[in-house]
Design a protein around this motif. Structure first.
Motif, short mmCIF file in Angstrom:
data_model
loop_
_atom_site.label_atom_id
_atom_site.label_comp_id
_atom_site.label_asym_id
_atom_site.label_seq_id
_atom_site.Cartn_x
_atom_site.Cartn_y
_atom_site.Cartn_z
N UNK A 116 51.43 43.64 29.18
CA UNK A 116 50.28 42.76 29.35
C UNK A 116 50.21 42.28 30.79
N UNK A 117 51.33 41.90 31.34
CA UNK A 117 51.39 41.48 32.73
C UNK A 117 50.82 42.56 33.64
N UNK A 118 51.22 43.80 33.41
CA UNK A 118 50.73 44.91 34.23
C UNK A 118 49.22 45.09 34.05
N UNK A 119 48.73 44.95 32.84
CA UNK A 119 47.29 45.11 32.60
C UNK A 119 46.49 44.01 33.27
N UNK A 120 46.99 42.78 33.22
CA UNK A 120 46.30 41.68 33.91
C UNK A 120 46.28 41.93 35.42
N UNK A 121 47.42 42.35 35.96
CA UNK A 121 47.45 42.66 37.39
C UNK A 121 46.50 43.78 37.75
N UNK A 122 46.44 44.79 36.87
CA UNK A 122 45.53 45.91 37.11
C UNK A 122 44.09 45.43 37.16
N UNK A 123 43.71 44.60 36.20
CA UNK A 123 42.32 44.12 36.18
C UNK A 123 42.01 43.27 37.41
N UNK A 151 45.94 40.83 51.54
CA UNK A 151 44.79 40.77 50.63
C UNK A 151 45.18 40.31 49.24
N UNK A 152 46.31 40.79 48.73
CA UNK A 152 46.74 40.39 47.39
C UNK A 152 47.04 38.89 47.37
N UNK A 153 47.71 38.40 48.41
CA UNK A 153 47.99 36.96 48.47
C UNK A 153 46.70 36.16 48.55
N UNK A 154 45.72 36.66 49.27
CA UNK A 154 44.42 35.99 49.36
C UNK A 154 43.79 35.87 47.97
N UNK A 155 43.80 36.96 47.21
CA UNK A 155 43.24 36.95 45.87
C UNK A 155 44.04 36.00 44.97
N UNK A 156 45.36 36.03 45.10
CA UNK A 156 46.20 35.14 44.30
C UNK A 156 45.89 33.68 44.59
N UNK A 157 45.68 33.34 45.84
CA UNK A 157 45.36 31.96 46.20
C UNK A 157 44.04 31.54 45.57
N UNK A 158 43.06 32.41 45.64
CA UNK A 158 41.74 32.08 45.08
C UNK A 158 41.82 31.95 43.56
N UNK A 159 42.48 32.90 42.90
CA UNK A 159 42.62 32.83 41.45
C UNK A 159 43.43 31.59 41.07
N UNK A 160 44.53 31.35 41.77
CA UNK A 160 45.38 30.19 41.48
C UNK A 160 44.63 28.89 41.63
N UNK A 161 43.83 28.78 42.69
CA UNK A 161 43.05 27.56 42.89
C UNK A 161 42.07 27.35 41.75
N UNK A 162 41.42 28.41 41.32
CA UNK A 162 40.45 28.30 40.23
C UNK A 162 41.14 27.91 38.92
N UNK A 163 42.30 28.51 38.64
CA UNK A 163 43.02 28.19 37.41
C UNK A 163 43.49 26.74 37.39
N UNK A 164 44.07 26.29 38.48
CA UNK A 164 44.54 24.90 38.53
C UNK A 164 43.37 23.93 38.46
N UNK A 165 42.29 24.25 39.16
CA UNK A 165 41.12 23.36 39.11
C UNK A 165 40.57 23.27 37.70
N UNK A 166 40.58 24.39 36.96
CA UNK A 166 40.11 24.34 35.57
C UNK A 166 41.00 23.44 34.73
N UNK A 167 42.31 23.50 34.95
CA UNK A 167 43.23 22.65 34.20
C UNK A 167 43.03 21.18 34.53
N UNK A 168 42.85 20.88 35.81
CA UNK A 168 42.75 19.50 36.26
C UNK A 168 41.35 18.93 36.05
#
Length: 192
Positions: A116-123, A151-168
């Motif tokens: 599942x982890x691999x599939x999420x990363x793939x998507x 580039x991957x770190x850039x995407x991770x930062x953007x996704x991470x910010x969105x996820x945390x903002x949704x939680x908060x």
């Protein structure tokens, strides 16, 4: 798609199962969702579901994001506009009603399920936002982006910010103002 025996798979079952999973996810939430209930709602059997998706999480992932577009976003060549669009589309993708219900369970399950982890990363890394690595490379060459930005770190930062903002803040907190503030922070980190 064909299975290993060569018999074509009935795509109507695929669609019915994905529809049923999405409906039930909205009705009962991730924790109370079962493959048996999905199969019953879809008018098929549990083995038919498991032939297509190895776990509930794989099925929920596909159901929650099946209509989502995570292809390469259009590029204008204007760094501020392009990064804003990356932040905006990420916030939009992760704040759909189904994503809000699915993502917490998917994150928890991905921690212990390597497939599942691999599939999420793939998507979200390979399929999603493809071309971001080339965009970053071109931005470095043109002098807009500082050397060393990944580039991957850039995407991770953007996704991470969105996820945390949704939680908060909740999904309604990912407003245009949030997109603008997050874009400014990201640009501050990557601009030359």
């Amino acid at each position: 798609m064909a299975n290993e025996n060569g018999r074509p798979r009935d795509t109507r079952i695929d669609s019915a199962v994905l529809d049923a999973a999405a409906e039930l996810l909205a009705e009962v939430g991730y924790a109370d969702l079962t493959v048996a209930a999905i199969a019953d709602r879809a008018g098929t059997s549990r083995p038919a579901v498991y032939r297509r998706w190895p776990t509930k999480a794989h099925l929920v992932h596909e159901a929650a994001f099946r209509d989502s577009v995570t292809d390469e976003p259009p590029r204008t060549g204007v760094l501020d506009a392009d990064i804003r669009e990356l932040v905006r589309t990420t916030a939009e993708l992760l704040s759909t009603p189904l994503a809000r219900l699915a993502v917490p369970g998917l994150i928890a399950e991905a921690a212990t399920d390597p497939t599942l982890h691999a599939r999420l990363l793939e998507r979200f890394a390979a399929e999603g936002w493809s071309g971001t690595d080339e965009y970053v490379r071109a931005g470095v060459e043109s002098g807009q982006i500082r050397a060393g930005v990944d580039a991957v770190a850039l995407i991770e930062v953007v996704i991470g910010a969105a996820l945390v903002a949704m939680l908060v803040r909740g999904a309604d907190g990912l407003t245009d103002a949030w997109v603008d503030r997050t874009t400014a922070l990201v640009l501050g980190g990557i601009r030359r």
